[in-house]
Design an enzyme around this catalytic site. Sequence first.
Site, PDB file in Angstrom:
ATOM      1  N   ASN A 152      20.377  42.362 -56.653  1.00 45.77           N
ATOM      2  CA  ASN A 152      20.009  42.183 -55.261  1.00 45.77           C
ATOM      3  C   ASN A 152      19.354  43.423 -54.654  1.00 45.77           C
ATOM      4  OD1 ASN A 152      20.456  39.711 -53.682  1.00 45.77           O
ATOM      5  ND2 ASN A 152      22.439  39.739 -54.705  1.00 45.77           N
ATOM      6  N   ILE A 175      27.084  30.113 -56.459  1.00 44.15           N
ATOM      7  CA  ILE A 175      27.249  28.665 -56.247  1.00 44.15           C
ATOM      8  C   ILE A 175      26.627  27.836 -57.362  1.00 44.15           C
ATOM      9  CG2 ILE A 175      27.464  28.770 -53.722  1.00 44.15           C
ATOM     10  CD1 ILE A 175      24.487  27.882 -53.595  1.00 44.15           C
ATOM     11  N   CYS A 206      30.016  39.014 -49.895  1.00 44.28           N
ATOM     12  CA  CYS A 206      29.365  38.619 -51.140  1.00 44.28           C
ATOM     13  C   CYS A 206      27.878  38.803 -50.872  1.00 44.28           C
ATOM     14  CB  CYS A 206      29.740  37.199 -51.529  1.00 44.28           C
ATOM     15  SG  CYS A 206      29.687  35.998 -50.185  1.00 44.28           S
ATOM     16  N   SER A 207      27.078  37.744 -50.955  1.00 47.29           N
ATOM     17  CA  SER A 207      25.674  37.918 -50.587  1.00 47.29           C
ATOM     18  C   SER A 207      25.502  37.615 -49.101  1.00 47.29           C
ATOM     19  CB  SER A 207      24.790  36.993 -51.423  1.00 47.29           C
ATOM     20  OG  SER A 207      24.891  37.353 -52.787  1.00 47.29           O
ATOM     21  N   ASP A 208      25.641  36.336 -48.757  1.00 46.58           N
ATOM     22  CA  ASP A 208      25.487  35.979 -47.353  1.00 46.58           C
ATOM     23  C   ASP A 208      26.820  35.987 -46.617  1.00 46.58           C
ATOM     24  OD1 ASP A 208      22.713  35.628 -47.357  1.00 46.58           O
ATOM     25  OD2 ASP A 208      22.935  33.695 -48.359  1.00 46.58           O
ATOM     26  N   GLY A 209      27.883  36.048 -47.374  1.00 48.02           N
ATOM     27  CA  GLY A 209      29.193  36.132 -46.738  1.00 48.02           C
ATOM     28  C   GLY A 209      29.674  34.823 -46.169  1.00 48.02           C
ATOM     29  N   TRP A 210      29.218  33.711 -46.753  1.00 49.91           N
ATOM     30  CA  TRP A 210      29.733  32.447 -46.225  1.00 49.91           C
ATOM     31  C   TRP A 210      30.318  31.544 -47.308  1.00 49.91           C
ATOM     32  CZ3 TRP A 210      24.295  31.755 -43.762  1.00 49.91           C
ATOM     33  CH2 TRP A 210      23.333  31.529 -44.743  1.00 49.91           C
ATOM     34  N   ARG A 214      31.759  32.773 -51.147  1.00 49.14           N
ATOM     35  CA  ARG A 214      32.849  33.497 -51.819  1.00 49.14           C
ATOM     36  C   ARG A 214      33.702  34.257 -50.816  1.00 49.14           C
ATOM     37  NH1 ARG A 214      28.770  35.483 -56.495  1.00 49.14           N
ATOM     38  NH2 ARG A 214      27.313  35.162 -54.793  1.00 49.14           N
ATOM     39  N   ARG A 237      26.217  22.539 -48.542  1.00 50.48           N
ATOM     40  CA  ARG A 237      27.076  22.586 -49.717  1.00 50.48           C
ATOM     41  C   ARG A 237      27.562  21.209 -50.143  1.00 50.48           C
ATOM     42  NH1 ARG A 237      24.790  26.391 -50.081  1.00 50.48           N
ATOM     43  NH2 ARG A 237      25.408  28.549 -49.704  1.00 50.48           N
TER      44      ARG A 237
END
Lengths: 574, 658
Positions: free
Chosen positions: B250, B276, B338-342, B344, B384
């Site tokens: 990233n 995901i 995590c990445s977007d924080g929504w 993991r 999701r």
Amino acid sequence: MEFSELIKTATVESVLLAGTGLPAVRGTLCITSHHLLLSSCPGGDGQPGTVELWLLIRNVDAVEKRVQNLGWYQPPRTNGSPRDTRLAGSSGTITLRCKDLKVLQLEIPGMEECLNIASSIEALSSVDSVMMMYPFFYRPQDLRLEEGWHLFPLEQYFQKIAAQTNQWRLSDLNRDFTTCPTYPAGVIVPAAVSDDTLRRAARFRQGGRFPVLSYYHPRNGTVMLRSSQPLTGPNRKRCPEDEVLLGTVLDEGERGFIIDTRSAQAAKQARMTGGGTEPKSSYPQWKRLHRPLERGRPLQESFIKLVEACNDASLSMDRWLSRLESCRWLSHVKAALSTACLAAQCLDREEASVLVHGAEGTDTTLLVTALAQVILDPGCRTMVGFQGLLEREWIEAGHPFHLRCARSAYSHARLKQEAPLFLLFLDCVWQLSRQFPFSLEFGESLLLALFDNAYASDYGTFLCNNEKERCLCKVKENTHSLWAWLNQPEEKKKYLNPLYSHNPLVIWPSVEPQSIQLWQGLFFRWIRPSQYLEEARAEMQRLVEAKEAPAKESAGSRLSRSLSDPAARTENER
Amino acid sequence: MEHIRMPKVENVRLLDRVSSRKAALGTLYLTATHVIFVENASETRKETWVLHSQISSIEKQATTATGCPLLIRCKNFQVIQLIIPQERDCHDVYISLIRLARPVKYEELYCFSFNPKLDKEEREQGWKFVDLNEEYNRMGIPNDYWQISDVNRDYGVCDSYPTEVYVPKSATAHIIVGSSKFRSRRRFPALSYYCKDNNASICRSSQPLSGFSARCLEDEQMLQAIRKANPGSDFLYVVDTRPKLNAMANRAAGKGYENEDNYSNIKFQFIGIENIHVMRNSLQKMLEVCELKSPSMSDFLWGLENSGWLKHIKAIMDAGIFIAKAVAEEGVSVLVHCSDGWDRTAQVCSVASLLLDPYYRTMKGFMVLIEKDWISFGHKFNHRYGNLDGDPKEISPVIDQFIECVWQLMEQFPCAFEFNERFLIHIQHHIYSCQFGNFLCNSQKERRELKIQERTYSLWAHLWKNRADYLNPLYRSNHSQTQRTLYPQMTPCNFLYKFWSGMYNRFEKGLHPRQSVTDYLMAVKEETQQLEEELEVLGERLANLQKMQLNGNKIQSKQQDRGKQLGLSASTNSLANTPQEYGSDLKSFPSRSPSQGDEDSALILTQDNLKSSDPDLSANSDQESGVEDLSCRSPSGGGCLPSEDSGKDSDEAVCLAV
């Protein structure tokens, strides 16, 4: 032989005992003829010791020792031999791997003591003579010797059948164990077949194990028989008496099933060594089904591998399942359950009688017949009924416990006759109890106790390989019965399932892989934290008892005690 | 309705997933909201209802002599296999369902037409049932260290965050806005959980836009403010829940992770939970294993292992355990991203909260937890769980994994949760059902724009109304397991993670334990309570009786009632069931086959009693029910069974019960 000759060092001070999940304790280690004891003195030397360990030496499966020289870096003292220095600073660790799968560690100061202790335990635990075993010495105060030995006479079982049909009789042709050395004195056989015919039929079956009744299904009068393989041999020998014996079981036009617990291939191959299977032409009314079940060494190896995997703390999650798979234990559980269900299905749904056999008829045969009865017969699912079943279908039926349970999963000894068939049976019963949590009167704790006692016991119940040997060793005269102990009211309570309620139906389990689980209570008994599960069990008990309490005590007696009105009193006498 | 090409097809066969030889003949209906199959068999007329929103895939297979097979896979793990006689009909059903299962507008979803006949006030009450301000108050906030911030009041800073966020008191609006500019999708660090006892907290955010060397003063100040809000500790854990490799990759895109040198007193930690896409594939593989026809033990274990599913579950649990330990044992605050924080981040924060705080293990608390860590912080439910037709690559079982983590904990701590497995299963069901408005959209902002609360109903109120069905009988608020932090065992513990057949084989009832301990104990508990209450009543009456010399008729009738109730719960024990296929070659020989006629396909495919809003609360009419059992066990009940040999024994009685 004297036990004392085997004990090189009887007592060692300041031994550290550690086991998984327990705090380590230090104390004095003692070896007696049958036990390993460790007592600690938490209150100082003057206080009476607390017994921290009381281990039956017969329970020890493997002894591993490791000595280390702690005086490694100590410079040799000027006036002392180098040997003294080494010994003073040396210590040893003994790892005891028990048959009940528990692992204990003893840290013993002094290399020599350590080696002595280890070799004493090894020698004592491998005493193979039955008469030298602990049950012949064990004399608990609150039990009588003869108690529990005749709780389940075959006569009584036969009477139940006789009340419904006169097709069967109880024969004592084997009273001196000459017709079949591994059968008990009494067997249930077709009424129309004479002892003479039976004797001839016995000669046609391996080890003389001619077909006898194992279970009578009262709902439709069908029966389950068991035997060993017929000795057809390479020349396809026949035996008219054996054919008559099996023919008598079926009416004209009726069909029966023979469940052979070997593959068709293996059964065919057995002919080369004198065995074989029933050819269709000689037994036209019987249809043969082959359901190969593992026995002997492969089964023992499966058990060993599983225990190894369970103890391997380094396994990561992504390797655990393939390890579990490669042990194949759960496959054996699935196969045993499926075969037992098949037998039960033949009886209950097809209304056809069944003969079960493998080769010797003492291992997988008994696994299938006993398990099928737990599935079919609500009587076998009670505490007493289950004990009766074990007595009849495992002990008296001649499962060679002494050979099969001589060693458990840790032993380094060369495998001979060991195989955990009885454990496989207990595991299958556990699977049933999980799928039908209210239908068995006993709980997991009974199955665990049976496992422990089959491998090492204070009691004589699982000693020897068959009734003949038990007679020779006078087991019933000189040892206590496990049943006597289990059935004492205080003891019995521990083994009951609080959720039990009588279920008159056949319990058909699911044998899909999703429904079969690893028996954690056994394989992880000494590894997993069980506190939370124990608490759950206690909570269940509490709930059930709370229900019973007001029902019995409060609503009933409390009210009637205070009631003076005669009209109201009658209401209470429900 | 314009999408339904074929409202009704007759002579359709519904295949049994376990045994292909068993099939039920009936009629298939397509409605605006459901696919309904009604069996022809006159005694049962068993119905199978499937919501369009539950359909995840439809597969039309090659036509055979018997007809055209149609396979419908559902998001709640039901698999329905139909055989439609005419190819043309099958095609029409297929085309209709493809469209119906992929709505393009929110207004097409079931929740906008679902009407549980509640008045406006009740609806509003329902939405007020879970209140996050109340929840932060419960945690002890606002206090000296933490305050509510209105910096995001009109979603001006971060459109996927709620309007009300809790931040350290020392974090000024300037710091927050500055920090948000340095974080993916401007998801700045905000409070998720606060531990009153030691001031340690769990905060969450997205990844920093650090690239290879970028820094942001405000972001560094923000982390410092979080650390200082916990005066007892001199450092802060920063937990990146991604595998290190992913995080490093990233950086090339100008994102990445915190450099320990730039932030004062942080300890940085990677915990490798996969993304995901990996999780979606893993579930796919596991479901393929569940769908295997008569698999061997090896097939199953290998397949389960290769899917990697339990490994992923364990990774999430381990992350949660790490954080819970940091907070409870070390008293150190943790920032999770995590990445977007929504995804993991939501999983890990909620697992940690569940371990730390017994409140979240109660029924109400669990609803609050999902509301807090998932709904309010902008977990993208719509993407999701594929509520609206969208990018299939956005779909992933993120909350399913969290729900499974809870189940795994329930297995290890049987007394610690107020709710039972059914509660979890029903929540999972409704996340996909779109019957209630709670899980619609991707953020609070979108939900407000849609006026969800005025137009739909809340699941939480509905579950609460039926809470008796969801209680764990072993839970006691004064039990030791309910009062403290849960510490699951770390090693060796692989065996603790088990396949959850209650969820993934939920509709294969034949695979599950045949008797439900939960239901039985609940019945026992209720009975005890009733008995005690009656005892009291009787006691009072007795007093009256002695005084007034009344006769005991009333008592008698009361006691008879009780007798009936006792009978009911006792009958749950004698659960009927039938054998499976144990011996495949049996049927070739005898005239009567064991699986001929007398087995109940009902065991395998439960009807979804969706007229009432609960997925399988028709549990009351399935095999585990005491009520139905009793009727079919009556001596006369056996007489009308299809098989000839079941007069006395009611093994087969299930087909009546369902």
